[in-house]
Write an enzyme that holds these catalytic residues in place. Sequence first.
Site, mmCIF file in Angstrom:
data_model
loop_
_atom_site.group_PDB
_atom_site.id
_atom_site.type_symbol
_atom_site.label_atom_id
_atom_site.label_comp_id
_atom_site.label_asym_id
_atom_site.label_seq_id
_atom_site.Cartn_x
_atom_site.Cartn_y
_atom_site.Cartn_z
ATOM 1 N N ASP A 12 19.355 -61.779 -15.303
ATOM 2 C CA ASP A 12 19.861 -60.618 -14.574
ATOM 3 C C ASP A 12 20.946 -59.895 -15.371
ATOM 4 O O ASP A 12 21.668 -60.521 -16.155
ATOM 5 C CB ASP A 12 20.417 -61.101 -13.221
ATOM 6 C CG ASP A 12 20.616 -59.962 -12.248
ATOM 7 O OD1 ASP A 12 20.122 -58.844 -12.516
ATOM 8 O OD2 ASP A 12 21.272 -60.177 -11.215
ATOM 9 N N ASN B 6 10.604 -55.875 -7.581
ATOM 10 C CA ASN B 6 10.898 -54.905 -8.655
ATOM 11 C C ASN B 6 9.931 -53.712 -8.670
ATOM 12 O O ASN B 6 10.233 -52.675 -9.254
ATOM 13 C CB ASN B 6 10.893 -55.585 -10.033
ATOM 14 C CG ASN B 6 12.112 -56.438 -10.301
ATOM 15 O OD1 ASN B 6 12.073 -57.367 -11.095
ATOM 16 N ND2 ASN B 6 13.230 -56.133 -9.639
HETATM 17 C C1 FPP Z 1 17.241 -57.879 -14.476
HETATM 18 O O1 FPP Z 1 18.121 -56.913 -14.904
HETATM 19 C C2 FPP Z 1 16.093 -57.923 -15.316
HETATM 20 C C3 FPP Z 1 14.843 -57.499 -15.006
HETATM 21 C C4 FPP Z 1 14.445 -56.905 -13.714
HETATM 22 C C5 FPP Z 1 13.790 -57.589 -15.976
HETATM 23 C C6 FPP Z 1 13.977 -58.686 -16.962
HETATM 24 C C7 FPP Z 1 13.124 -58.389 -18.077
HETATM 25 C C8 FPP Z 1 13.338 -58.745 -19.353
HETATM 26 C C9 FPP Z 1 14.465 -59.556 -19.855
HETATM 27 C C10 FPP Z 1 12.406 -58.278 -20.350
HETATM 28 C C11 FPP Z 1 11.176 -59.107 -20.421
HETATM 29 C C12 FPP Z 1 10.259 -58.733 -19.356
HETATM 30 C C13 FPP Z 1 9.420 -57.711 -19.330
HETATM 31 C C14 FPP Z 1 8.707 -57.379 -18.047
HETATM 32 C C15 FPP Z 1 9.154 -56.891 -20.520
HETATM 33 P P1 FPP Z 1 18.433 -55.730 -13.919
HETATM 34 O O2 FPP Z 1 17.691 -54.529 -14.391
HETATM 35 O O3 FPP Z 1 18.157 -56.136 -12.517
HETATM 36 O O4 FPP Z 1 19.976 -55.574 -14.164
HETATM 37 P P2 FPP Z 1 21.052 -54.982 -13.143
HETATM 38 O O5 FPP Z 1 21.078 -55.931 -11.979
HETATM 39 O O6 FPP Z 1 22.297 -55.015 -13.952
HETATM 40 O O7 FPP Z 1 20.598 -53.604 -12.794
#
Ligand code: FPP
Length: 248
Positions: free
Chosen positions: A22, A70
């Site tokens: 995350d 998501n």
């Molecule tokens: C959480 O960060 C992360 C995700 C929803 C996606 C995780 C994906 C990867 C590490 C890349 C590999 C996977 C793929 C599908 C290419 P967030 O966007 O929720 O962060 P935030 O909470 O700070 O907004």
Amino acid sequence: MSSRKEQIQADRIPKHVAIIMDGNGRWAKKKGYLRSLGHENGVDALRNIATASAKLNIEYLTVYAFSSENWNRPQREVNALMALLVTSLKKELKTLMDNKIRLNAIGNLASLPDKCQQELDEVILKTRENDHMMLTLALSYGSKEEILEATKSIAQQVKEGNLAVEDIDEVTFTQNLYTSGIPDPDLLIRTSNEYRISNYLLWQIAYSELYFTPKLWPEFKDEDLYEAILNYQKRERRFGKISEQLNS
Ligand code: FPP
């Protein structure tokens, strides 16, 4: 070698580590970048941690790459993540082969765009003989959905006369989950200072050790993994028993 790595006891390495990666979005925002760049850096972090995990002889690494929820993000971000998945799968095949990592995927995979499914199938097939570590991507994954699907499959087997109700036990249930054949996680890591499970592996983490860190996923490095494992190794896993029973 780092002093943290030296302190790790090789005979008490968690067999299965699960990660909620995350904080990509917050990391990008902090730097003044687009969210998609946060995800790209998230892939770099994943490559690094998967390689470091394999070097530590962790046998299973399961990462939350895209949750069922998501899909509700802005379409532009969903598209960017799906495109990133395809390019990353193509690009990372060499890393997987070099480190003898077998790729696996769990979740409602049929809901992924065709291109993602094809690319996934291809890399899963090409890496199927790799026996050092299994890297499982949870994609379009939701634990409640997984449990419901297992329930439906068990009900169907009962309906068809292939399973007796009295024979439904934890083993039967586990065999009907997406993670069938994979041992439960010993350690669950969540980055970015959030203390939630977010519909991830609810059945499987019943006895997992939980580790939370304020590091945002793109800044989670080898040293942070070592720290999490050292923390895990300090804990006593009692599985409902008392200390004295474990030592006898
Ligand atoms: C959480 O960060 C992360 C995700 C929803 C996606 C995780 C994906 C990867 C590490 C890349 C590999 C996977 C793929 C599908 C290419 P967030 O966007 O929720 O962060 P935030 O909470 O700070 O907004």
